[in-house]
Design an enzyme around this catalytic site. Structure first.
Site, short mmCIF file in Angstrom:
data_model
loop_
_atom_site.label_atom_id
_atom_site.label_comp_id
_atom_site.label_asym_id
_atom_site.label_seq_id
_atom_site.Cartn_x
_atom_site.Cartn_y
_atom_site.Cartn_z
N GLU A 5 0.98 3.68 2.05
CA GLU A 5 1.54 3.99 3.37
C GLU A 5 2.83 3.20 3.61
OE1 GLU A 5 -3.03 4.12 3.98
OE2 GLU A 5 -1.59 3.04 2.74
N TRP A 41 4.02 -5.31 18.57
CA TRP A 41 5.00 -6.34 18.23
C TRP A 41 6.23 -6.28 19.12
CZ3 TRP A 41 9.95 -6.24 15.93
CH2 TRP A 41 10.41 -7.48 15.47
N CYS A 64 0.84 -1.19 0.00
CA CYS A 64 0.00 0.00 0.00
C CYS A 64 0.88 1.25 0.00
CB CYS A 64 -0.88 0.01 1.24
SG CYS A 64 -2.05 -1.35 1.34
N ARG A 122 -11.07 10.42 -5.09
CA ARG A 122 -11.79 9.65 -4.07
C ARG A 122 -11.61 10.19 -2.67
NH1 ARG A 122 -9.91 4.04 -4.17
NH2 ARG A 122 -8.11 4.79 -5.33
#
Length: 137
Positions: free
Chosen positions: A58, A129, A56, A84
């Site tokens: 990002e 994580w 993506c 969009r």
């Protein structure tokens, strides 16, 4: 859970929208992202769609920022091509953004509901994580 909102960085939205309008071409690049680094610089990127699960916008932006020496990001936004508007990060991006930048602010919403929230608000009760890694001895 109370979501704390922050100032909306309209310059960042405009930067991502400009990249989406001018650099996204065809099905391979349909999203643009822009982030403001801690030093004030704006870094931009586009997604790299591929049927095998390309990254993506990002995630591409994280690498682009590092390549420019921007290792601390303050705020990020993603914008779709074809006007969009602002698009919230997907689940995978939310987790990666949280792991890399736990205090990151993310611009979400549409129209007059555009707002800036912490990435932790997008992943309540999330798995951090780093908190689950064994300490190196």
């Amino acid at each position: 859970m109370t979501t704390q909102t922050h100032h909306v960085d309209h310059e960042l939205i405009q930067a991502a929208a400009h990249i989406a309008r001018t650099r996204c071409r065809g099905d391979n690049h349909t999203m643009a992202a822009a982030a403001r680094a801690q030093d004030g610089r704006i870094v931009t990127a586009v997604n790299a769609y591929h049927f095998t699960g390309g990254p993506c916008a990002e995630l591409v932006l994280i690498g682009a920022a590092a390549a420019q020496g921007a290792y601390e990001l303050d705020t990020i936004v993603a914008v779709g091509d074809r006007d969009r508007g602002v698009v919230p990060p997907c689940g995978r991006c939310r987790q990666v953004l949280l792991d890399y930048f736990p205090s990151l602010k993310v611009i979400v919403g549409e129209g007059d509901r555009i707002r800036t929230v912490r990435v932790t608000d997008l992943l309540p009760e999330s798995c951090i994580w780093a908190d689950h890694q064994l300490d190196a001895e």
